[in-house]
Design an enzyme around this catalytic site. Structure first.
Site, PDB file in Angstrom:
ATOM      1  N   ASN A 227      36.383  26.297 116.161  1.00 54.29           N
ATOM      2  CA  ASN A 227      37.248  27.201 115.390  1.00 54.29           C
ATOM      3  C   ASN A 227      38.326  26.384 114.686  1.00 54.29           C
ATOM      4  OD1 ASN A 227      39.680  27.029 117.150  1.00 54.29           O
ATOM      5  ND2 ASN A 227      38.249  27.896 118.653  1.00 54.29           N
ATOM      6  N   ASP A 296      34.849  31.848 122.791  1.00 50.60           N
ATOM      7  CA  ASP A 296      34.451  32.967 123.659  1.00 50.60           C
ATOM      8  C   ASP A 296      33.006  32.823 124.131  1.00 50.60           C
ATOM      9  OD1 ASP A 296      36.837  34.449 123.825  1.00 50.60           O
ATOM     10  OD2 ASP A 296      36.577  35.074 121.736  1.00 50.60           O
ATOM     11  N   LYS A 306      18.581  16.263 118.349  1.00 49.22           N
ATOM     12  CA  LYS A 306      19.111  16.885 117.135  1.00 49.22           C
ATOM     13  C   LYS A 306      18.090  17.895 116.597  1.00 49.22           C
ATOM     14  CE  LYS A 306      20.737  15.911 112.528  1.00 49.22           C
ATOM     15  NZ  LYS A 306      20.724  14.967 111.424  1.00 49.22           N
ATOM     16  N   PHE A 344      48.361  33.536 124.528  1.00 48.82           N
ATOM     17  CA  PHE A 344      48.524  33.830 123.105  1.00 48.82           C
ATOM     18  C   PHE A 344      47.501  34.893 122.730  1.00 48.82           C
ATOM     19  CE2 PHE A 344      51.206  30.937 120.459  1.00 48.82           C
ATOM     20  CZ  PHE A 344      51.830  30.272 121.492  1.00 48.82           C
TER      21      PHE A 344
HETATM   22  O1  PMT Z   1      46.303  25.232 117.011  1.00 50.20           O
HETATM   23  P1  PMT Z   1      47.025  25.726 115.780  1.00 50.20           P
HETATM   24  O2  PMT Z   1      46.308  25.319 114.505  1.00 50.20           O
HETATM   25  O3  PMT Z   1      48.468  25.340 115.770  1.00 50.20           O
HETATM   26  O4  PMT Z   1      46.966  27.320 115.768  1.00 50.20           O
HETATM   27  C1  PMT Z   1      47.661  28.040 116.736  1.00 50.20           C
HETATM   28  C2  PMT Z   1      46.830  29.212 117.251  1.00 50.20           C
HETATM   29  C3  PMT Z   1      46.614  30.221 116.131  1.00 50.20           C
HETATM   30  C4  PMT Z   1      45.475  28.741 117.781  1.00 50.20           C
HETATM   31  C5  PMT Z   1      47.658  29.839 118.434  1.00 50.20           C
HETATM   32  O5  PMT Z   1      48.887  30.275 117.929  1.00 50.20           O
HETATM   33  C6  PMT Z   1      46.917  30.989 119.078  1.00 50.20           C
HETATM   34  O6  PMT Z   1      46.952  32.131 118.650  1.00 50.20           O
HETATM   35  N1  PMT Z   1      46.183  30.666 120.184  1.00 50.20           N
HETATM   36  C7  PMT Z   1      45.320  31.611 120.919  1.00 50.20           C
HETATM   37  C8  PMT Z   1      44.030  31.758 120.202  1.00 50.20           C
HETATM   38  C9  PMT Z   1      43.053  32.628 120.956  1.00 50.20           C
HETATM   39  O7  PMT Z   1      42.098  32.143 121.459  1.00 50.20           O
HETATM   40  O8  PMT Z   1      43.426  33.888 121.080  1.00 50.20           O
HETATM   41  P2  PMT Z   1      42.539  35.001 121.841  1.00 50.20           P
HETATM   42  O9  PMT Z   1      43.194  36.256 121.445  1.00 50.20           O
HETATM   43  O10 PMT Z   1      41.099  34.821 121.536  1.00 50.20           O
HETATM   44  O11 PMT Z   1      42.757  34.662 123.364  1.00 50.20           O
HETATM   45  C10 PMT Z   1      43.789  35.260 124.140  1.00 50.20           C
HETATM   46  C11 PMT Z   1      44.285  34.302 125.208  1.00 50.20           C
HETATM   47  O12 PMT Z   1      43.249  34.066 126.162  1.00 50.20           O
HETATM   48  C12 PMT Z   1      44.687  32.942 124.702  1.00 50.20           C
HETATM   49  O13 PMT Z   1      45.822  32.527 125.418  1.00 50.20           O
HETATM   50  C13 PMT Z   1      43.494  32.065 125.016  1.00 50.20           C
HETATM   51  O14 PMT Z   1      43.898  30.720 125.252  1.00 50.20           O
HETATM   52  C14 PMT Z   1      42.963  32.712 126.291  1.00 50.20           C
HETATM   53  N2  PMT Z   1      41.509  32.567 126.464  1.00 50.20           N
HETATM   54  C15 PMT Z   1      40.650  33.039 125.539  1.00 50.20           C
HETATM   55  C16 PMT Z   1      39.286  32.936 125.754  1.00 50.20           C
HETATM   56  C17 PMT Z   1      38.822  32.321 126.947  1.00 50.20           C
HETATM   57  N3  PMT Z   1      37.518  32.177 127.182  1.00 50.20           N
HETATM   58  N4  PMT Z   1      39.702  31.856 127.831  1.00 50.20           N
HETATM   59  C18 PMT Z   1      41.024  31.987 127.629  1.00 50.20           C
HETATM   60  O15 PMT Z   1      41.838  31.559 128.470  1.00 50.20           O
END
Ligand code: PMT
Length: 428
Positions: A227, A296, A306, A344
């Site tokens: 991503n 995810d 490959k 986040f």
């Molecule tokens: O890295 P940059 O370019 O500076 O950009 C910053 C950012 C946009 C990546 C950052 O600000 C941000 O939003 N990070 C979270 C991105 C994300 O994966 O969001 P989500 O809504 O999909 O996940 C929610 C939370 O669960 C996040 O804290 C994520 O780390 C966590 N997660 C998600 C999926 C997973 N399998 N395990 C997790 O722990």
């Protein structure tokens, strides 16, 4: 969200409304004062720069004016004014009265001597006599000048008067000599200043784990699913926590960034590796902030060779474990309130609704939600704007550098960790 539940965190930032006068005297280290201005501003301070005539030979006042957003004072009388007026003649008194601290960095032997002997023949030395605010000086000079009995005697006088001296370091000096006299590092000078203001390093003794960047889920030996995360937000959090004296563990997906040297950095590639790195360490952390954009899904069967370009292919994807939700469940099962868990949420619509859903579903203390559809913030940008959603609050952090946003997130983590004293009974 109603405006009644919006608070501008900037208004309640730790150093908000604090005004520091930064005196810059003439030495080769004068340029380092620019970094000091930046770091003080990150802590919410307003910085008014005062330059001696000699300092202006090394750095132009415009540099400090642009950085600080404040007028730079360069003489006892208004710079450029054809008719110096009474306002400018008594400006040192009004500046002196509005100060929370006077910091001088670099402080030359001449400035130190003037302060010690009470000579008031320019704005900075006059301000020193006029202010009752704490005074911090960071000397920088040639080793012989530093060791000279006259300089040391002047420093003793200042110490006895309660002036805090940030001792210079040793090493190669601009004059080509080796020894003591090199300006202390900006971090040390800022830390000493904040300490004099009763703002000790508030994460000292605490371990903060931050995840940053994307994860890469391999398809074959050369390709992966990924991503747009650059890691900038997570790295800014790591840097901000270090500046507040935390021990920092940075779990980083693949990025092009240089991790802060003082952080313990664990490089990972996949979501599974990130999960292992976090779960191996979570119990010794005080705060965990998951800024990483964790994939995810992963590819069910990674091709060992490959994949050839023979028309369309199908990839079967399996969901990755949710690391943050796993942490929430583990902490819940342990019946603990630590570590503080902050996730986040990268959203493009219904930001607060989605953040609240993640907050309750993942059993965490806060979700920092950002609108990743907005140009200039979010993924791979220098700036961000976020709302910190907790069970009882939603705090808007207006658009700012990722480092500034990181500081506000750490402020929120501290509030969660050290709630109002009445709530201490619940702390583990
Ligand atoms: O890295 P940059 O370019 O500076 O950009 C910053 C950012 C946009 C990546 C950052 O600000 C941000 O939003 N990070 C979270 C991105 C994300 O994966 O969001 P989500 O809504 O999909 O996940 C929610 C939370 O669960 C996040 O804290 C994520 O780390 C966590 N997660 C998600 C999926 C997973 N399998 N395990 C997790 O722990």
């Amino acid at each position: 969200m109603g405006t009644d539940i919006l608070q501008l965190l900037a208004e309640e930032g730790q150093g908000a409304n604090m005004k520091i006068a930064l005196g810059v005297s003439g030495g080769i280290a004068a340029y380092k004062a620019a970094e000091i201005v930046r770091q003080l501003q990150e802590r919410g301070a307003r910085v008014q720069v005062i330059m001696t005539a000699a300092a202006q030979e090394f750095v132009r006042p415009l540099t400090f004016a642009a950085l600080s957003g404040e007028k730079v004072i360069t003489s006892m009388f208004s710079a450029g004014a054809e008719q110096p007026n009474l306002d400018s003649a008594v400006e040192h008194i009004s500046v002196a009265q509005s100060l929370d601290a006077l910091l001088v960095a670099p402080a030359t032997a001449d400035t130190i001597a003037k302060f010690a002997q009470g000579i008031a023949n320019d704005f900075l030395s006059t301000l020193y006599l006029a202010t009752k605010a704490p005074v911090i000086i960071a000397p920088a000079m040639n080793v012989n000048m530093w060791e000279h009995p006259a300089t040391q005697a002047n420093l003793d006088i200042l110490r006895r008067r309660g002036v805090h001296i940030v001792e210079p370091g040793s090493g190669y000096l601009a004059c080509g000599m080796v020894g003591a006299g090199r300006l202390a590092e900006p971090e040390q000078i800022v830390a000493a200043t904040l300490e004099q203001l009763g703002m000790a390093q508030d994460l000292a003794g605490q371990t903060v784990l931050v995840t940053a960047g994307p994860t890469h889920e391999p398809i074959d030996p050369v390709r992966y699913l990924g991503n747009r995360s650059s890691g900038k937000m997570g790295y800014a959090l790591a840097e901000a926590a270090l500046r507040r004296a935390a021990k920092v563990i940075l779990v980083s997906g693949p990025t092009a960034l240089q991790p802060p040297a003082a952080a313990e950095t664990i490089f990972v590639e996949t979501a599974q590796q990130m999960r292992t790195a976090v779960l191996d360490r979570w119990e010794r952390c005080d705060v965990i902030i998951m800024a990483a954009a964790v994939a995810d899904f992963h590819v069910k069967s990674i091709s060992p060779e490959k994949i050839k370009r023979n028309g369309a292919i199908e990839l079967q994807l399996e969901p990755n474990a949710d690391i943050l939700a796993d942490l929430g469940s583990l902490r819940h099962a342990a019946g603990k309130r630590t570590p503080v868990l902050i996730g986040f949420a990268a959203e493009t619509q219904s930001l607060l609704e989605n953040a609240r859903d993640k907050l309750t579903r993942k059993l965490v203390d806060a979700i920092v939600v950002n609108d990743v559809s907005r140009p200039g913030i979010g993924f791979n940008s220098e700036r961000n704007e976020v709302t910190i959603v907790t069970a009882g609050d939603a705090i808007l952090v207006p658009e700012a550098s990722k480092l500034d946003v990181a500081q506000r997130i750490l402020d929120a983590a501290l509030r969660i960790r050290q709630p109002h004293p009445a709530a201490a009974i619940f702390a583990d």
